[in-house]
Design a protein around this motif. Structure first.
Motif, PDB file in Angstrom:
ATOM      1  N   VAL A  32      52.140 -58.539  94.819  1.00 11.32           N
ATOM      2  CA  VAL A  32      51.910 -57.023  94.854  1.00 11.32           C
ATOM      3  C   VAL A  32      50.895 -56.782  93.827  1.00 11.32           C
ATOM      4  O   VAL A  32      50.633 -57.390  92.761  1.00 11.32           O
ATOM      5  CB  VAL A  32      53.282 -56.386  94.081  1.00 11.32           C
ATOM      6  N   ILE A  33      49.731 -55.828  94.091  1.00 10.77           N
ATOM      7  CA  ILE A  33      48.845 -55.359  93.048  1.00 10.77           C
ATOM      8  C   ILE A  33      49.346 -53.888  92.494  1.00 10.77           C
ATOM      9  O   ILE A  33      49.217 -53.082  93.377  1.00 10.77           O
ATOM     10  CB  ILE A  33      47.415 -55.439  93.934  1.00 10.77           C
ATOM     11  N   GLY A  34      49.493 -53.829  91.343  1.00 11.90           N
ATOM     12  CA  GLY A  34      49.859 -52.808  90.671  1.00 11.90           C
ATOM     13  C   GLY A  34      48.614 -52.049  89.998  1.00 11.90           C
ATOM     14  O   GLY A  34      48.144 -52.495  89.181  1.00 11.90           O
ATOM     15  N   ALA A 346      55.265 -46.082 101.950  1.00 14.66           N
ATOM     16  CA  ALA A 346      54.696 -47.043 102.840  1.00 14.66           C
ATOM     17  C   ALA A 346      53.729 -47.948 102.537  1.00 14.66           C
ATOM     18  O   ALA A 346      53.837 -49.126 102.757  1.00 14.66           O
ATOM     19  CB  ALA A 346      54.395 -46.046 103.888  1.00 14.66           C
ATOM     20  N   LEU A 347      52.765 -47.368 101.810  1.00 13.97           N
ATOM     21  CA  LEU A 347      51.721 -48.571 101.421  1.00 13.97           C
ATOM     22  C   LEU A 347      52.253 -49.671 100.360  1.00 13.97           C
ATOM     23  O   LEU A 347      51.581 -50.658 100.535  1.00 13.97           O
ATOM     24  CB  LEU A 347      50.430 -47.721 100.580  1.00 13.97           C
ATOM     25  N   LEU A 348      53.093 -49.012  99.653  1.00  9.18           N
ATOM     26  CA  LEU A 348      53.572 -50.521  98.870  1.00  9.18           C
ATOM     27  C   LEU A 348      54.654 -51.508  99.687  1.00  9.18           C
ATOM     28  O   LEU A 348      54.325 -52.615  99.464  1.00  9.18           O
ATOM     29  CB  LEU A 348      54.553 -49.656  97.465  1.00  9.18           C
ATOM     30  N   ASP A 349      55.258 -50.716 100.318  1.00  3.33           N
ATOM     31  CA  ASP A 349      56.206 -51.561 101.403  1.00  3.33           C
ATOM     32  C   ASP A 349      55.422 -52.376 102.199  1.00  3.33           C
ATOM     33  O   ASP A 349      55.958 -53.707 102.429  1.00  3.33           O
ATOM     34  CB  ASP A 349      57.077 -50.814 102.322  1.00  3.33           C
ATOM     35  N   ALA A 354      50.641 -50.918  94.794  1.00  2.00           N
ATOM     36  CA  ALA A 354      51.374 -49.637  94.135  1.00  2.00           C
ATOM     37  C   ALA A 354      50.562 -48.677  93.359  1.00  2.00           C
ATOM     38  O   ALA A 354      49.493 -48.961  92.467  1.00  2.00           O
ATOM     39  CB  ALA A 354      52.244 -50.486  93.083  1.00  2.00           C
ATOM     40  N   LEU A 355      50.565 -47.394  94.007  1.00  2.00           N
ATOM     41  CA  LEU A 355      49.800 -46.514  93.315  1.00  2.00           C
ATOM     42  C   LEU A 355      50.964 -45.418  92.765  1.00  2.00           C
ATOM     43  O   LEU A 355      51.900 -45.556  93.155  1.00  2.00           O
ATOM     44  CB  LEU A 355      48.915 -45.602  94.339  1.00  2.00           C
ATOM     45  N   VAL A 356      50.360 -44.586  91.864  1.00  5.97           N
ATOM     46  CA  VAL A 356      51.163 -43.529  91.348  1.00  5.97           C
ATOM     47  C   VAL A 356      50.919 -41.942  92.114  1.00  5.97           C
ATOM     48  O   VAL A 356      49.783 -41.708  92.044  1.00  5.97           O
ATOM     49  CB  VAL A 356      50.975 -43.286  90.077  1.00  5.97           C
ATOM     50  N   ALA A 372      42.355 -50.531  84.814  1.00  7.32           N
ATOM     51  CA  ALA A 372      42.622 -51.189  83.651  1.00  7.32           C
ATOM     52  C   ALA A 372      43.283 -52.314  84.067  1.00  7.32           C
ATOM     53  O   ALA A 372      44.349 -52.719  83.597  1.00  7.32           O
ATOM     54  CB  ALA A 372      43.624 -50.289  82.766  1.00  7.32           C
ATOM     55  N   THR A 373      42.781 -53.152  85.093  1.00  7.08           N
ATOM     56  CA  THR A 373      43.116 -54.316  85.706  1.00  7.08           C
ATOM     57  C   THR A 373      41.780 -55.113  86.061  1.00  7.08           C
ATOM     58  O   THR A 373      40.952 -54.595  86.226  1.00  7.08           O
ATOM     59  CB  THR A 373      44.219 -54.303  86.889  1.00  7.08           C
ATOM     60  N   SER A 374      41.928 -56.251  86.651  1.00  4.36           N
ATOM     61  CA  SER A 374      40.804 -56.950  86.795  1.00  4.36           C
ATOM     62  C   SER A 374      40.068 -56.429  88.165  1.00  4.36           C
ATOM     63  O   SER A 374      40.690 -55.631  89.108  1.00  4.36           O
ATOM     64  CB  SER A 374      41.069 -58.461  87.226  1.00  4.36           C
ATOM     65  N   LEU A 375      38.560 -56.503  88.165  1.00  9.24           N
ATOM     66  CA  LEU A 375      37.975 -56.106  89.015  1.00  9.24           C
ATOM     67  C   LEU A 375      38.231 -56.583  90.292  1.00  9.24           C
ATOM     68  O   LEU A 375      38.323 -55.956  91.417  1.00  9.24           O
ATOM     69  CB  LEU A 375      36.397 -56.348  88.930  1.00  9.24           C
ATOM     70  N   GLU A 376      38.605 -57.770  90.628  1.00  5.28           N
ATOM     71  CA  GLU A 376      38.931 -58.496  91.624  1.00  5.28           C
ATOM     72  C   GLU A 376      40.161 -57.860  92.208  1.00  5.28           C
ATOM     73  O   GLU A 376      40.578 -57.808  93.356  1.00  5.28           O
ATOM     74  CB  GLU A 376      39.183 -60.057  91.511  1.00  5.28           C
TER      75      GLU A 376
END
Length: 394
Positions: A32-34, A346-349, A354-356, A372-376
C-alpha cells in the motif's frame, strides 16, 4: 450511559479513517502507498533533539507555567519580530500542546452557544468540529477552484450575521496549498474590522512556500489588523516536530489570558522537554528547515506535472504546504462511480493507493494527496492511479 450531545455531533476524521484502512491492508501483506500523511517524512533535526535531551539530563522535567516557559515565549516573540516584523509581549503569547490545542482553547475561550465562525471551504477537518465542541456554529463560504480555492471580501460580507464572532484564515492552506496575496488579505481584513470580527490566522505552514512565494501574515499589515487577529502557529510542520506537540497563539492579551486560564485546568502545561527543544528550534539553525522546504519544492514540481497529465484529473498548482488537491470528479464519472468517495475507496481496494477524499474538507469533488513522502513512492502511486483510470474507463 448516555454520551454528551457535543460528541455525538462530531464527524469522524476522514484522514484517520483512510489511514486506518491502509494500515489494515498493509498488515494483510499488501503493498500500500499512503498519500494521506499530514506530517513531514523527515526526522526532527538533531540539534533540537539534543536540546531536549540535555534539558532532561539537567533535571528540567517538572511542571512549567501553564502558558509556556518564559524563555520559549521570548523565542516566539523573537521569531515574530524576525519573520514578520511584528512586536508582541509575553502576555500576548500562549504556548500550547500543539497548534490544534491552541485552536481548540481559543474557540473554548471566545465562543458562546450559537456564536458563528465563518470557515472557507475547503477547510482543515478540525475547524468545524472544534467550533461545534465550543457550542458554536460553523458557517461555510466556498473558496472556488477558479479562484485558487480562496474566498473574496464580497463572500465574507454576505456571510456575516449578528452572531458572527470569528473568521478563519488559513494561508498557506491545508488541504489546497493556496496562499492569499497581501491585497486579498487587506480586503478581507477591512471587512472584519468593519464588523468587529476576530481573525483567526492559521499559519502553521508558513515556512513551506515555493516558487519564490513569500508568506505574509495578515497581522503584519497594520496595527488595527494585528489587534483584530489571533495567530496560530507551531513547529510541527516547519521543523518536523509533529509528535512533540508544541504550538502557540499570539494576539490580544485578554484573550490570551483567558486561554491560559483554561489551559491551566486542562493540560496544566505543554510538555517540558518539548518546550526546550522548541527553544532550540527558534534560536538555533543548522539549515534543516530550508533543506526540507527545498525537498518538498522539488517533489512538487516533479509530481505536479505527472498528476495533471492523468486523464480526468485537474489541479490548481499549490504555492505552499505539502499537498496536492486535484479535482477527480471527471475521473470518478469516467470510471463508473457516482461520487469521488467511492472512487477513492475502489482505488485503495484495487491499486492499493490511499488518498484522502475531499468530502472531509468540504470539497467532495476533490482528493488530497500528500507529497510528504518519498518521490519514488509518489510517482509509483500516480502511475497506479493512471492505470486504474485507464482500466476502469474502458
Amino acid at each position: 450511559m448516555k454520551l454528551a450531545k457535543r460528541v455525538s455531533t462530531l464527524t469522524p476524521s476522514s484522514t484517520l479513517a483512510i489511514t486506518a484502512k491502509a494500515k489494515a491492508l498493509r498488515e494483510q501483506g499488501h503493498d500500500v502507498i499512503g498519500l494521506g500523511a499530514g506530517e513531514p517524512d523527515f526526522n526532527t533535526p538533531q540539534y533540537i533533539i539534543d536540546a531536549a535531551v540535555k534539558s532532561m539530563e539537567e533535571g528540567q522535567t517538572k511542571y512549567t507555567p501553564s502558558g509556556g516557559l518564559p524563555k520559549l515565549k521570548d523565542a516566539v516573540i523573537g521569531k515574530f519580530k524576525e519573520d514578520q516584523n511584528i512586536t508582541y509581549s509575553a502576555n500576548e503569547i500562549i504556548v500550547c500542546s500543539g497548534a490544534k490545542h491552541a485552536l481548540y482553547t481559543l474557540f473554548q475561550a471566545i465562543l458562546d452557544e450559537g456564536d458563528e465562525v465563518i470557515i472557507p471551504t475547503p477547510y482543515w477537518v478540525s475547524y468545524p468540529e472544534q467550533v461545534k465542541l465550543a457550542d458554536g456554529n460553523p458557517v461555510y463560504i466556498e473558496g472556488k477552484e477558479s479562484n485558487e480555492f480562496k474566498v473574496t471580501k464580497e463572500q465574507l460580507e454576505a456571510a456575516i450575521t449578528n452572531r458572527t464572532k470569528a473568521f478563519i484564515l488559513n494561508s498557506p492552506s491545508n488541504p489546497t496549498g493556496s496562499m492569499y496575496s497581501e491585497e486579498e488579505m487587506r480586503a478581507l481584513g477591512e471587512v472584519c474590522l468593519k464588523h468587529d470580527i476576530l481573525i483567526v490566522s492559521d499559519e502553521i505552514y508558513e515556512k513551506l512556500v515555493y516558487d519564490g512565494a513569500v508568506h505574509t501574515s495578515i497581522a503584519q499589515l497594520s496595527d488595527e489588523l494585528k489587534e483584530q487577529t489571533i495567530i496560530i502557529n507551531g513547529v510541527s510542520k516547519s521543523h518536523s516536530m509533529t509528535g512533540w506537540r508544541i504550538g502557540y497563539a499570539a494576539g490580544n492579551a485578554e484573550i490570551i489570558k483567558a486561554m491560559t486560564n483554561l489551559a491551566s485546568h486542562s493540560t496544566s502545561n505543554p510538555t517540558a522537554n518539548a518546550q526546550f527543544g522548541t527553544i532550540a528550534a527558534y534560536t538555533e539553525d543548522d539549515g534543516s528547515v530550508e533543506n526540507m522546504r527545498q525537498a518538498f519544492e522539488e517533489r512538487l514540481h516533479k509530481v505536479y506535472e505527472q498528476l495533471v497529465a492523468i486523464p480526468g484529473l485537474s489541479c490548481v498548482k499549490p504555492k505552499g504546504a505539502f499537498y496536492l488537491f486535484p479535482n477527480a470528479k471527471e475521473a470518478a464519472i469516467n470510471c463508473g462511480y457516482d461520487n469521488v468517495d467511492d472512487w477513492v475507496t475502489a482505488l485503495l481496494d484495487e491499486e492499493k493507493v490511499a488518498l484522502v477524499p475531499g468530502s472531509g474538507f468540504g470539497a467532495p469533488e476533490n482528493v488530497r494527496l500528500s507529497y510528504a513522502t518519498s518521490l519514488e513512492a509518489i510517482q509509483e502511486a500516480l502511475t497506479r492511479i493512471e492505470r486504474f483510470i485507464e482500466k476502469k474507463s474502458k
